[in-house]
Scaffold this motif. Structure first.
Motif, PDB file in Angstrom:
ATOM      1  N   VAL A 147       0.871  -1.165   0.000  1.00 50.10           N
ATOM      2  CA  VAL A 147       0.000   0.000   0.000  1.00 50.10           C
ATOM      3  C   VAL A 147       0.912   1.220   0.000  1.00 50.10           C
ATOM      4  O   VAL A 147       1.856   1.294   0.784  1.00 50.10           O
ATOM      5  CB  VAL A 147      -0.921   0.032   1.238  1.00 50.10           C
ATOM      6  CG1 VAL A 147      -1.770   1.291   1.248  1.00 50.10           C
ATOM      7  CG2 VAL A 147      -1.794  -1.215   1.305  1.00 50.10           C
ATOM      8  N   VAL A 148       0.632   2.162  -0.888  1.00 45.83           N
ATOM      9  CA  VAL A 148       1.394   3.409  -0.920  1.00 45.83           C
ATOM     10  C   VAL A 148       0.457   4.535  -0.498  1.00 45.83           C
ATOM     11  O   VAL A 148      -0.615   4.715  -1.082  1.00 45.83           O
ATOM     12  CB  VAL A 148       1.990   3.684  -2.316  1.00 45.83           C
ATOM     13  CG1 VAL A 148       2.752   5.005  -2.320  1.00 45.83           C
ATOM     14  CG2 VAL A 148       2.899   2.535  -2.740  1.00 45.83           C
ATOM     15  N   ALA A 149       0.859   5.264   0.554  1.00 45.52           N
ATOM     16  CA  ALA A 149       0.079   6.383   1.074  1.00 45.52           C
ATOM     17  C   ALA A 149       0.608   7.680   0.467  1.00 45.52           C
ATOM     18  O   ALA A 149       1.791   7.995   0.593  1.00 45.52           O
ATOM     19  CB  ALA A 149       0.179   6.431   2.591  1.00 45.52           C
ATOM     20  N   ALA A 156       5.215  10.154  -0.534  1.00 45.88           N
ATOM     21  CA  ALA A 156       4.535   8.855  -0.606  1.00 45.88           C
ATOM     22  C   ALA A 156       5.277   7.901   0.310  1.00 45.88           C
ATOM     23  O   ALA A 156       6.507   7.857   0.300  1.00 45.88           O
ATOM     24  CB  ALA A 156       4.531   8.333  -2.031  1.00 45.88           C
ATOM     25  N   GLN A 157       4.514   7.155   1.104  1.00 47.55           N
ATOM     26  CA  GLN A 157       5.109   6.174   2.008  1.00 47.55           C
ATOM     27  C   GLN A 157       4.598   4.795   1.613  1.00 47.55           C
ATOM     28  O   GLN A 157       3.393   4.588   1.501  1.00 47.55           O
ATOM     29  CB  GLN A 157       4.743   6.463   3.460  1.00 47.55           C
ATOM     30  CG  GLN A 157       5.351   5.459   4.421  1.00 47.55           C
ATOM     31  CD  GLN A 157       5.117   5.823   5.872  1.00 47.55           C
ATOM     32  OE1 GLN A 157       4.576   6.871   6.188  1.00 47.55           O
ATOM     33  NE2 GLN A 157       5.522   4.945   6.768  1.00 47.55           N
ATOM     34  N   THR A 158       5.534   3.864   1.429  1.00 49.56           N
ATOM     35  CA  THR A 158       5.176   2.500   1.044  1.00 49.56           C
ATOM     36  C   THR A 158       5.108   1.615   2.274  1.00 49.56           C
ATOM     37  O   THR A 158       6.023   1.612   3.100  1.00 49.56           O
ATOM     38  CB  THR A 158       6.208   1.933   0.047  1.00 49.56           C
ATOM     39  OG1 THR A 158       6.243   2.786  -1.105  1.00 49.56           O
ATOM     40  CG2 THR A 158       5.837   0.518  -0.382  1.00 49.56           C
ATOM     41  N   TYR A 159       4.003   0.866   2.372  1.00 51.40           N
ATOM     42  CA  TYR A 159       3.802  -0.106   3.442  1.00 51.40           C
ATOM     43  C   TYR A 159       3.859  -1.489   2.826  1.00 51.40           C
ATOM     44  O   TYR A 159       3.030  -1.835   1.987  1.00 51.40           O
ATOM     45  CB  TYR A 159       2.435   0.095   4.110  1.00 51.40           C
ATOM     46  CG  TYR A 159       2.286   1.395   4.855  1.00 51.40           C
ATOM     47  CD1 TYR A 159       2.548   1.470   6.216  1.00 51.40           C
ATOM     48  CD2 TYR A 159       1.877   2.556   4.198  1.00 51.40           C
ATOM     49  CE1 TYR A 159       2.404   2.661   6.909  1.00 51.40           C
ATOM     50  CE2 TYR A 159       1.737   3.755   4.878  1.00 51.40           C
ATOM     51  CZ  TYR A 159       2.002   3.800   6.231  1.00 51.40           C
ATOM     52  OH  TYR A 159       1.861   4.979   6.910  1.00 51.40           O
ATOM     53  N   GLY A 160       4.856  -2.294   3.241  1.00 50.92           N
ATOM     54  CA  GLY A 160       4.966  -3.672   2.787  1.00 50.92           C
ATOM     55  C   GLY A 160       4.020  -4.562   3.560  1.00 50.92           C
ATOM     56  O   GLY A 160       3.372  -4.137   4.523  1.00 50.92           O
ATOM     57  N   GLN A 161       3.966  -5.832   3.163  1.00 48.35           N
ATOM     58  CA  GLN A 161       2.961  -6.734   3.737  1.00 48.35           C
ATOM     59  C   GLN A 161       3.066  -6.943   5.240  1.00 48.35           C
ATOM     60  O   GLN A 161       2.086  -7.259   5.890  1.00 48.35           O
ATOM     61  CB  GLN A 161       2.951  -8.056   2.995  1.00 48.35           C
ATOM     62  CG  GLN A 161       4.249  -8.793   2.938  1.00 48.35           C
ATOM     63  CD  GLN A 161       4.148  -9.991   2.009  1.00 48.35           C
ATOM     64  OE1 GLN A 161       3.069 -10.461   1.700  1.00 48.35           O
ATOM     65  NE2 GLN A 161       5.286 -10.471   1.565  1.00 48.35           N
ATOM     66  N   ASP A 162       4.234  -6.755   5.840  1.00 48.30           N
ATOM     67  CA  ASP A 162       4.369  -6.911   7.287  1.00 48.30           C
ATOM     68  C   ASP A 162       4.276  -5.594   8.045  1.00 48.30           C
ATOM     69  O   ASP A 162       4.352  -5.574   9.273  1.00 48.30           O
ATOM     70  CB  ASP A 162       5.705  -7.594   7.617  1.00 48.30           C
ATOM     71  CG  ASP A 162       5.758  -9.018   7.081  1.00 48.30           C
ATOM     72  OD1 ASP A 162       4.707  -9.696   7.076  1.00 48.30           O
ATOM     73  OD2 ASP A 162       6.845  -9.450   6.652  1.00 48.30           O
ATOM     74  N   ASN A 163       4.102  -4.478   7.337  1.00 46.89           N
ATOM     75  CA  ASN A 163       3.992  -3.160   7.977  1.00 46.89           C
ATOM     76  C   ASN A 163       2.579  -2.916   8.480  1.00 46.89           C
ATOM     77  O   ASN A 163       1.614  -3.516   8.001  1.00 46.89           O
ATOM     78  CB  ASN A 163       4.366  -2.046   7.002  1.00 46.89           C
ATOM     79  CG  ASN A 163       5.815  -2.084   6.587  1.00 46.89           C
ATOM     80  OD1 ASN A 163       6.111  -1.888   5.420  1.00 46.89           O
ATOM     81  ND2 ASN A 163       6.741  -2.326   7.503  1.00 46.89           N
ATOM     82  N   ILE A 177      -2.461  -4.513   9.714  1.00 46.28           N
ATOM     83  CA  ILE A 177      -1.289  -5.123   9.098  1.00 46.28           C
ATOM     84  C   ILE A 177      -1.625  -5.324   7.627  1.00 46.28           C
ATOM     85  O   ILE A 177      -2.656  -5.904   7.282  1.00 46.28           O
ATOM     86  CB  ILE A 177      -0.923  -6.459   9.780  1.00 46.28           C
ATOM     87  CG1 ILE A 177      -0.560  -6.206  11.242  1.00 46.28           C
ATOM     88  CG2 ILE A 177       0.221  -7.148   9.038  1.00 46.28           C
ATOM     89  CD1 ILE A 177      -0.349  -7.460  12.060  1.00 46.28           C
ATOM     90  N   VAL A 178      -0.783  -4.825   6.756  1.00 42.59           N
ATOM     91  CA  VAL A 178      -1.066  -4.813   5.318  1.00 42.59           C
ATOM     92  C   VAL A 178      -1.431  -6.198   4.802  1.00 42.59           C
ATOM     93  O   VAL A 178      -2.361  -6.352   3.999  1.00 42.59           O
ATOM     94  CB  VAL A 178       0.123  -4.208   4.535  1.00 42.59           C
ATOM     95  CG1 VAL A 178      -0.055  -4.397   3.041  1.00 42.59           C
ATOM     96  CG2 VAL A 178       0.280  -2.734   4.880  1.00 42.59           C
ATOM     97  N   ASN A 179      -0.745  -7.215   5.253  1.00 39.95           N
ATOM     98  CA  ASN A 179      -1.003  -8.568   4.758  1.00 39.95           C
ATOM     99  C   ASN A 179      -2.444  -9.028   5.024  1.00 39.95           C
ATOM    100  O   ASN A 179      -2.959  -9.897   4.323  1.00 39.95           O
ATOM    101  CB  ASN A 179      -0.002  -9.560   5.347  1.00 39.95           C
ATOM    102  CG  ASN A 179       0.188 -10.755   4.449  1.00 39.95           C
ATOM    103  OD1 ASN A 179       0.144 -10.650   3.228  1.00 39.95           O
ATOM    104  ND2 ASN A 179       0.386 -11.912   5.053  1.00 39.95           N
TER     105      ASN A 179
END
Length: 186
Positions: A147-149, A156-163, A177-179
């Motif tokens: 997910v990119v905010a 822009a801040q990128t959230y990976g699956q464990d963020n 949790i993104v996942n």
């Protein structure tokens, strides 16, 4: 040979269009049609809207919805329907939830990227929401589980699956949790 002047539609004209099974947006007075999104898209949007709605109901934080039209600009008019949206309680019009298009910008927009969307399509949506006043746009990428905010300052801040996905100024106390958004993708 004579030329025919192209007439731009207004929000009112757009509202009057008959249903045709396609998804539509009014972008600077012109109608754009796209295919309905696929299955993964729908599951992700449903999961995030459910999580946001559960959070919003705990303290009457505001309104969470899906695919409702927002009038983002006028002359020429632009109406977009985000996959998921949130409006803070204090910003909901005194007349209540509109039957037609929202005449305010959403506080949070979530767009789930479809396989047929181009980077230019996604970027144009982000620009339209941010220019209208939306403080946060989350773009969900199903293929990479990210997910990119996006915010109006251009960051822009990128959230990976464990963020942990957060937006503390708009969604105080909300975490995800993104996942979690991709759990039902089997």
């Amino acid at each position: 040979m004579s030329t025919v002047e192209h007439q731009l539609l207004t929000a009112h004209d757009y509202w009057q269009l008959p249903e045709n099974g396609m998804q539509r947006a009014l972008v600077r007075g012109e109608v754009y049609e796209t295919m309905p999104p696929g299955g993964r898209h729908g599951l992700i949007a449903a999961m995030l809207s459910m999580l946001l709605r559960l959070w919003a109901r705990t303290d009457s934080q505001g309104c969470v919805g899906v695919e409702s039209g927002f009038l983002l600009s006028r002359n020429p008019d632009t109406i977009r329907g985000p996959d998921v949206f949130f409006i803070r309680a204090e910003r909901i019009p005194s007349t209540g939830i509109p039957e037609g298009f929202w005449m305010i910008y959403p506080d949070l927009v979530v767009e789930v990227v479809s396989p047929n969307e181009t980077a230019e399509d996604v970027r144009e949506k982000i620009r339209d929401y941010l220019a209208a006043g939306t403080p946060v746009v989350w773009v969900v990428y199903p293929r990479t589980h990210e997910v990119v905010a996006h915010t109006p300052d251009g960051l822009a801040q990128t959230y990976g699956q464990d963020n942990i996905l957060v937006a503390p100024t708009i969604l105080p106390g909300f975490t995800c949790i993104v996942n979690t958004l991709f759990e039902d993708m089997t």
